[in-house]
Design an enzyme around this catalytic site. Structure first.
Site, mmCIF file in Angstrom:
data_model
loop_
_atom_site.group_PDB
_atom_site.id
_atom_site.type_symbol
_atom_site.label_atom_id
_atom_site.label_comp_id
_atom_site.label_asym_id
_atom_site.label_seq_id
_atom_site.Cartn_x
_atom_site.Cartn_y
_atom_site.Cartn_z
ATOM 1 N N SER A 145 17.619 71.895 -31.036
ATOM 2 C CA SER A 145 17.829 72.761 -32.195
ATOM 3 C C SER A 145 17.071 74.065 -31.987
ATOM 4 O O SER A 145 15.994 74.083 -31.369
ATOM 5 C CB SER A 145 17.324 72.086 -33.472
ATOM 6 O OG SER A 145 17.312 72.997 -34.558
ATOM 7 N N TYR A 158 11.529 67.992 -38.939
ATOM 8 C CA TYR A 158 12.685 68.228 -38.071
ATOM 9 C C TYR A 158 12.322 69.152 -36.909
ATOM 10 O O TYR A 158 12.630 68.854 -35.746
ATOM 11 C CB TYR A 158 13.823 68.833 -38.888
ATOM 12 C CG TYR A 158 15.054 69.160 -38.071
ATOM 13 C CD1 TYR A 158 15.943 68.154 -37.704
ATOM 14 C CD2 TYR A 158 15.328 70.470 -37.667
ATOM 15 C CE1 TYR A 158 17.077 68.447 -36.952
ATOM 16 C CE2 TYR A 158 16.457 70.769 -36.923
ATOM 17 C CZ TYR A 158 17.328 69.756 -36.568
ATOM 18 O OH TYR A 158 18.443 70.046 -35.817
#
Length: 260
Positions: A145, A158
């Protein structure tokens, strides 16, 4: 319709989190490239997806698996080895993206995010690598990501999980290179997924209202699951035979744009 990627036809590919979204797009591109695909997911939607491909004559199977559980992965690998005997490509796509800042991220949420997004990748690599070592060849692709490098206030766990994935990718690439196993990481940009659109709607926004932010992306649009899938399949093919230990952003140039 088929796509020619050298070294993928009749190969066995495991895609975790392959039931929906980016994962389903990755499954599609591997199928079109002639590979046999094992969808590993907790989402039973994966069986419907696999059946759709089987009706069209492709070897796609669904295996229910929780990647945060070593026992669940052990059962997955027993089934895959029985059905296919080998694994040529592993795509670690399974992940969750809950929101939470430092104070609102409690221990349970932290453990869940790290357990799926980072520990799950580690466990899958640990389980699959012995097969690839015996074959003296294999490919592992981790889905990272752009948050891994910067994060935001409400993506605490995250962002950390994806940052850890970078280190894991580099370490594995070095450790497994002597067995001709390549390990790379693909960082999706701003993907126009169903989940992302639903998040906008929950905040009272929609595609029209997001246009100024979307148009600020240098290449002029959000990314799609297929954009990510094309890169994953390329890195898994013989076209990328000399690429390992790399982080590749598929973000339309979003990571190089100037601040608004």
């Amino acid at each position: 319709m088929s796509i020619h990627y050298p070294g993928l036809r009749d190969r066995t590919v495991i895609v975790t989190g392959g039931s929906r979204g980016i994962g389903a797009a990755i499954v599609e591109q591997f199928v079109l490239g002639g590979a046999n695909v094992a969808i590993a997911d907790v989402d039973a939607q994966g069986e419907k997806l696999a059946e759709r491909w089987r009706v069209e004559g492709h070897d796609v199977r669904f295996y229910r698996c929780d990647v945060s559980s070593g026992e669940s992965i052990r059962k997955l690998m027993e089934a895959v080895e029985q059905d296919y005997a080998s694994v040529d490509v592993l795509v670690n796509n399974a992940g969750i993206f809950p929101r939470g800042d430092l104070q609102s991220t409690d221990e349970a949420l932290w453990d869940r995010v790290i357990g799926i997004n980072l520990k799950g990748v580690y466990l899958m690599c640990q389980a699959v690598s012995p097969l690839m070592i015996r074959q003296e060849k294999g490919v592992i692709i981790n889905i990272g990501s752009m948050h891994s490098a910067k994060g935001e206030d409400n993506t605490m766990a995250y962002a950390v999980s994806k940052g850890g994935l970078i280190t894991l990718t580099r370490n594995l690439a070095h450790a497994l290179s002597k067995h001709r196993i390549r390990v790379n990481c693909v960082h999706p940009g701003w993907v126009a997924s169903e989940g992302e659109v639903a998040r906008w709607e929950s905040m009272g926004s929609d595609m029209d209202k997001m246009q100024p932010a979307i148009q600020a992306i240098p290449l002029g649009r959000m990314q799609t699951g297929t954009d990510i899938a094309h890169t994953v399949v390329f890195l898994s093919s013989d076209f990328a035979d000399q690429i390992t230990g790399q982080m590749l952003a598929v973000d339309g140039g979003g990571s190089i744009r100037k601040p608004l």
